[in-house]
Design an enzyme around this catalytic site. Structure first.
Site, mmCIF file in Angstrom:
data_model
loop_
_atom_site.group_PDB
_atom_site.id
_atom_site.type_symbol
_atom_site.label_atom_id
_atom_site.label_comp_id
_atom_site.label_asym_id
_atom_site.label_seq_id
_atom_site.Cartn_x
_atom_site.Cartn_y
_atom_site.Cartn_z
ATOM 1 N N ASN A 1 6.713 0.981 7.874
ATOM 2 C CA ASN A 1 7.784 -0.007 7.730
ATOM 3 C C ASN A 1 7.166 -1.387 7.641
ATOM 4 O OD1 ASN A 1 10.774 -0.830 8.019
ATOM 5 N ND2 ASN A 1 9.749 -2.094 9.547
ATOM 6 N N ASP B 1 16.624 -21.835 14.283
ATOM 7 C CA ASP B 1 16.812 -20.627 13.476
ATOM 8 C C ASP B 1 17.685 -20.849 12.244
ATOM 9 O OD1 ASP B 1 16.443 -17.818 13.007
ATOM 10 O OD2 ASP B 1 16.391 -17.542 15.174
ATOM 11 N N ARG C 1 9.704 -13.203 13.129
ATOM 12 C CA ARG C 1 8.948 -14.414 13.438
ATOM 13 C C ARG C 1 7.968 -14.174 14.581
ATOM 14 N NH1 ARG C 1 14.074 -16.735 16.576
ATOM 15 N NH2 ARG C 1 13.278 -16.596 18.710
#
Length: 614
Positions: free
Chosen positions: A170, A284, A175
């Protein structure tokens, strides 16, 4: 296409600005990029060539429709959507004869060509190797973006892990906060595949190998963000986008295979026996800080790179930014799978930038029967990353869901007691409005059987109003045509605002929607800013009430510790005055062009405190 080749293509197309003057990776690069990325059309890509390290920093490389298409190797993103649409129709259509099945062979042969290929030996990403004492994340130009951030963050990491049982790879984008020269945080949310792999290694009592890729072909970066089904290799998507397979090489210290043409690879591990560590805050993509929480620690053992490596980075914060164009690409590319495999009646899916990907979606459907909008909403809320959606508008296919005017021409006709679909479910962990992290209420609005968009509807709007009940200011710019009244509270925060008495006493009882904002939102916010704030700051069940036939929405900041409010409430992400002034003074040195005002000057009016949270 290597990242450096992509930079050359951007420059040849007039889509890149090289900044040769020395810049600071703490705050300065962010403030410059924020101004450029919020300018018309997303501005230009920026290559900062003098960062105080050996490496240039590439910013805003996908921050426009044109650059997003260039990154994925097409002239228009619809080309990819049509290609997927054609592929799925071919695969999913009934095969009634042997000839029909044989006609599928060329299509399947093309698909086989996209699968990643493992090659022997070292790749370009391993031309330079740092081991032992040479391993130092401080040698990379890792950005600290905003004043209240917990530290520098790697913002475009492609985190590669393996399922401990199946071995299926995967690649996700999580972050990474830099703690010291050899360790970072690993911010994978509980719903992500990386977190599932971590849980698997923890159950087995094993250390988890992790490799982090930076740079390489831009399709890798996009694929790591894409809502791929679990257990499907993101490098297959990258191969499809490139129309050729991704060449993979084995890492030097583990069994993870990474793109040979990457710019950097950080090899290491997560020790599942270690205690979780405090990570954050971080400015964010929601436009608000995500606050401190506990996450695993990533240990870097080896760093490899190309000799001519470029460090790719992005910033996130108040929309619009580069991530808005990445989300827009996802919306177009994955509409075909949603329509054909999940909800065949879906005709269009639109996620406005102000909704920051998860907060707001507008869907048009081929409406044929009663309750179909409920079926579509519930189905989409159970489909991959659409499970994080909080507000959904379901319109008939004759409505252009990308047109504010057309959508509001239907919204003004709704019956709040009949057209609202309430639900509860999974939310993005970054949703700060819900009292329970990652879970809360949802609301869909059924517009499929309301009055026609050409119906003559006009609302009675008083010219003046008197402050009362905690409401100080009003804005009627959308009131007469759409029945939308905007209110602003007094400066001093009150737990309860008597909006009902305000609209009764001032003659606003004809309004269809009344939305209450903090006082700081008055005067300087654009309509899209108000939509962003309203979608982010509200929990549908707590903050929306029906008063007679008016829908009242409390979009104010929620003071922690009161009623059903969240226990923490974050601040809006902005630069601080010293940084803004510094970039103002140096603007001519950057040779970017005409002066661009800092967006943070507008959004600092929304600040609740001097830190990451109220």
């Amino acid at each position: 296409m290597r990242l450096r080749e992509y930079v050359e293509r951007l420059e040849a197309s007039g889509e890149l600005i090289r900044i040769k003057t020395k810049v600071d990776t703490n705050f300065e690069i962010t403030e410059i990029t924020d101004r450029v990325s919020k300018s018309e059309g997303g501005g230009k890509a920026l290559l900062f060539e003098n960062t105080g390290t050996d490496y240039p920093v590439l910013m805003n490389m996908m921050g426009s429709d044109k650059r997003m298409a260039m990154a994925l190797g097409v002239d228009d993103l619809s080309d990819i959507s049509k290609r997927i649409d054609s592929l799925l129709k071919g695969v999913m259509s009934p095969k009634n004869s042997m000839m029909d099945k044989l006609r599928m062979l060329p299509l399947l042969n093309d698909v086989a060509k996209w699968f990643p290929r493992k090659v022997s030996g070292r790749g370009e990403c391993q031309q330079v190797v740092w081991r032992g004492e040479d391993v130092d994340l401080g040698r990379l130009p890792i950005l600290k973006s905003w004043d209240a951030d917990g530290g520098p963050f790697v913002t475009l990491p492609m985190v590669c892990t393996l399922d401990p049982e199946s071995g299926i790879p995967n690649m996700g984008m999580y972050r990474m906060q830099v703690f010291d020269k050899r360790t970072t945080g690993m911010h994978w949310h509980r719903h992500k595949t990386g977190a599932r792999h971590y849980d698997g290694y923890k159950r087995l009592g094993r250390r988890m190998p992790v490799s982090v890729v930076l740079g390489g072909n831009p399709t890798y970066i996009y694929s790591a963000t894409a809502p791929m089904p679990d257990n499907m290799d993101e490098m297959l998507l990258a191969g499809m986008l490139r129309r050729k397979p991704v060449r993979l090489v084995r890492c030097l210290t583990n069994d993870i295979w990474v793109p040979a043409d990457a710019d950097f690879v950080l090899e290491g591990y997560v020790d599942t026996a270690e205690d979780l560590v405090v990570e954050g805050p971080f400015g964010d993509h929601t436009g608000f800080y995500s606050l401190t929480d506990l996450y695993p620690r990533f240990h870097v053992e080896v760093i490899t790179s190309r000799r001519d490596a470029i460090y790719p980075a992005t910033i996130v914060g108040v929309p619009p930014m580069e991530d808005a164009y990445i989300a827009k690409a996802t919306e177009r590319i994955f509409l075909a799978p949603i329509r054909l495999a999940i909800q065949p009646e879906v005709r269009d899916l639109y996620m406005p930038v102000a909704g920051t990907a998860h907060n707001l979606a507008l869907v048009s459907i081929a409406h044929r029967y009663e309750g179909q909008a409920t079926k579509v909403a519930q189905g989409l809320w159970g489909a991959g990353q659409m499970m994080f959606n909080k507000y959904m508008v379901v319109a008939p296919e004759g409505c252009d869901v990308r047109s504010v005017k057309e959508v509001f021409s239907l919204l003004r006709c709704i019956d709040p007691n009949r057209n609202l679909i309430w639900s509860d479910g999974v939310l993005d962990v970054l949703d700060h409005s819900s009292p329970t992290t990652g879970y809360g209420s949802k609301l869909a609005i059924d517009l499929t059987d309301v009055c026609g968009k050409d119906a003559k509807v006009e609302f009675q709007v008083p010219r003046t109003a008197h402050p009362m009940g905690g409401v100080e200011l009003f804005d009627t710019q959308f009131a007469k045509e759409y029945g939308l009244l905007i209110l602003f509270a007094e400066r001093e925060w009150r737990e309860k605002i008597d909006v009902e008495s305000y609209i009764d006493e001032n003659g606003f009882g004809d309004m269809k929607f009344v939305v209450l904002f903090d006082h700081g939102a008055a005067g300087s916010m654009r309509p899209e800013d108000l939509l962003w704030i309203a979608a982010a700051n509200t929990d549908p069940r707590r903050d929306i009430k029906i008063y007679r036939k008016t829908i009242i929405i409390d979009a104010r900041s929620k003071r922690p510790g009161y009623g059903n409010n969240p226990r923490r409430f974050p601040n809006v992400v902005t630069s601080v005055p010293d940084v803004i002034h510094y970039v103002d003074e140096r603007w001519a040195e950057y040779e970017i062009g005409d002066f661009i005002e800092s967006p943070s000057r507008r959004y600092r009016k929304l600040w609740l405190s001097d830190g990451a949270q109220w």
